[in-house]
Motif scaffolding. Structure first.
Motif, PDB file in Angstrom:
ATOM      1  N   LYS A  56      33.729  39.854  33.345  1.00 20.39           N
ATOM      2  CA  LYS A  56      32.900  39.645  34.543  1.00 20.39           C
ATOM      3  C   LYS A  56      31.620  38.885  34.174  1.00 20.39           C
ATOM      4  O   LYS A  56      30.908  39.277  33.254  1.00 20.39           O
ATOM      5  N   GLN A  91      25.058  44.439  41.969  1.00 22.11           N
ATOM      6  CA  GLN A  91      24.342  45.698  41.724  1.00 22.11           C
ATOM      7  C   GLN A  91      22.853  45.602  42.040  1.00 22.11           C
ATOM      8  O   GLN A  91      22.112  46.563  41.812  1.00 22.11           O
ATOM      9  N   ASP A 136      39.481  51.751  33.825  1.00 23.69           N
ATOM     10  CA  ASP A 136      38.857  51.151  35.011  1.00 23.69           C
ATOM     11  C   ASP A 136      37.651  51.970  35.457  1.00 23.69           C
ATOM     12  O   ASP A 136      36.604  51.419  35.812  1.00 23.69           O
ATOM     13  N   HIS A 187      33.750  50.693  35.639  1.00 25.30           N
ATOM     14  CA  HIS A 187      32.898  50.680  36.831  1.00 25.30           C
ATOM     15  C   HIS A 187      31.636  51.504  36.613  1.00 25.30           C
ATOM     16  O   HIS A 187      30.542  51.134  37.077  1.00 25.30           O
ATOM     17  N   CYS A 188      31.780  52.598  35.897  1.00 27.74           N
ATOM     18  CA  CYS A 188      30.618  53.447  35.629  1.00 27.74           C
ATOM     19  C   CYS A 188      29.591  52.694  34.769  1.00 27.74           C
ATOM     20  O   CYS A 188      28.383  52.747  35.030  1.00 27.74           O
ATOM     21  N   LEU A 192      29.354  49.448  34.614  1.00 30.25           N
ATOM     22  CA  LEU A 192      28.832  48.340  35.436  1.00 30.25           C
ATOM     23  C   LEU A 192      27.598  48.776  36.203  1.00 30.25           C
ATOM     24  O   LEU A 192      26.603  48.052  36.287  1.00 30.25           O
ATOM     25  N   ARG A 193      27.672  49.998  36.766  1.00 27.40           N
ATOM     26  CA  ARG A 193      26.537  50.487  37.561  1.00 27.40           C
ATOM     27  C   ARG A 193      25.280  50.619  36.702  1.00 27.40           C
ATOM     28  O   ARG A 193      24.175  50.583  37.195  1.00 27.40           O
ATOM     29  N   THR A 239      32.797  59.750  33.962  1.00 24.44           N
ATOM     30  CA  THR A 239      34.138  59.365  34.447  1.00 24.44           C
ATOM     31  C   THR A 239      35.097  60.541  34.295  1.00 24.44           C
ATOM     32  O   THR A 239      35.974  60.742  35.127  1.00 24.44           O
TER      33      THR A 239
END
Ligand code: PLP
Length: 376
Positions: free
Chosen positions: A22, A31, A318, A322-323, A325-326, A367
């Motif tokens: 990404k 974000q 996944d 995502h965790c 990424l935040r 997670t």
């Protein structure tokens, strides 16, 4: 009635596009973070940045960008040949080593007639290119994420044209022992070409004698890149090293100006930047050891890596992705490789590794809690 889809080539219709790491700007937008608050450990780039000598060469070349580059890339090919003690006729340049993969298909693969071979969790682009060329890709099993070259040898059939062998491999990080690779190269029948992908070879302390296979005229193409050790991923410059007859067919298949003027100038300078290479090797080696040690201490399964990244089993890749990424961290989930429980983490600067290892356990527990809410 004929639909637009009917007009599209079957290889394109069935294609699952490559999922790149990404981009920082995209995450910043999503974000509401500043780009400086984001750290990307997702694309196995050089944590030190580009070679400073390459940057200087780019600045010097900038006023010439109204001119087409040297289509033959003569100066860079000569520099590469000198660097490896080969001849300029052994070198073909690509818009990243990914383009050399594509050229190999153009030259050697007849769609729907031939097949290619690679290892189960090998770099995704071979499979993708096979789809694009509407060509079957046979995969051999990879026990403990290692290439099984005996199985690969047995899998070579009369229609096998290209065999992709990746050492060190991405995303697993495993390498092939030199003696196994040598035995394989010597046993491959003449109707197949081995594409030995050496994108991460500079990170090995004892690289295989692959240049000698080019000199001996074996059916081999070494894939090399300036994207990793030299830190020039954004310029898209890589190359193939092959016996002259193979290289000359690859040359024929490429576009006239496939590598750009700035990339050629930067790559010539970067090749001789020993200081940058040495620093990179040291920082990557130390950072990788810290990541592996910490994953081990946390009781996580990981694959000991020979590249500038480590693959670690986290439960739900996944969810962890995502965790993180935040929190402004980009790693690489591996579902597309059939490894949904794993993520791949590129080695960052020493500071980035420290910060990452500080936040990683909390992200992992978050997670896990989300996965098992009743136990929380
Ligand atoms: C094994 C392997 N081969 C080839 C490439 C392509 O590199 P590039 O096209 O940037 O030279 C990569 C990039 O990540 C890779 O991991």
């Amino acid at each position: 009635m004929t639909t637009l889809e009917d007009l599209v080539n079957p290889g394109i219709r069935s294609l699952t596009p490559y999922e790149p790491g990404k981009p920082i700007e995209e995450l910043a937008r999503e974000q509401g973070l500043a780009p400086e608050e984001i750290c990307k450990l997702a694309s196995n780039e050089n944590p030190l940045g580009p070679s400073p000598l390459a940057l200087r060469a780019i600045r010097e070349a900038l006023p010439q960008v109204h001119l087409y580059p040297d289509g033959a890339g003569r100066l860079l090919r000569e520099a590469i040949a000198r660097h490896h003690d080969l001849s300029v006729e052994n070198v073909v340049l690509g818009n990243g080593s990914n383009e050399i993969i594509e050229l190999l298909f153009h030259v050697f693969v007849l769609p729907r007639s031939h097949e290619i071979l690679c290892s189960r969790h090998a770099f995704a682009v071979y499979r993708l290119m096979a789809q694009l060329f509407d060509t079957p890709c046979r995969e051999t099993p990879d026990p403990e994420f290692r290439h099984d070259l005996v199985a690969m040898r047995k899998a070579i059939g009369p229609n096998t044209r290209l065999i992709f062998v990746t050492s060190p491999n991405n995303p697993t990080g495993t390498r092939i022992p030199n003696h196994e690779l040598k035995a394989f190269i010597e046993a491959v029948p003449r109707h197949a070409v081995v594409a030995l992908d050496e994108a991460y070879v500079d990170f090995l302390d004892d690289p295989p004698p692959s240049l000698s296979w080019v000199r001996e005229g074996r059916n081999v193409v070494l894939l090399r890149t300036f994207s990793k050790m030299q830190g020039l991923a954004g310029l898209r410059i890589g190359y193939g090293l092959a016996p002259a007859p193979i290289a000359s067919w690859l040359q024929r298949a490429r576009q006239p100006f496939n590598t750009n003027l700035l990339a050629q100038a930067a790559a010539i300078a970067a090749l001789e930047d020993r200081d940058h290479t040495e620093k990179t090797r040291r920082i990557v080696g130390a950072g990788r050891a810290r990541l592996e040690e910490s994953f081990g201490q946390q009781g996580l399964e990981f694959v000991p890596s020979s590249g500038n990244f480590v693959m670690v089993r986290v439960g739900d890749g996944d969810a962890l992705f995502h965790c993180l990424l935040r929190r402004g961290w980009i790693v690489r989930p591996l579902r597309s490789y059939g490894l949904a429980e794993w993520v791949r983490v590129s080695v960052g600067t020493p500071e980035e590794v420290t910060e990452f290892l500080e936040i990683f356990p909390a992200a992992l527990s978050e997670t896990r809690r989300a996965l098992a809410p009743s136990e929380a």
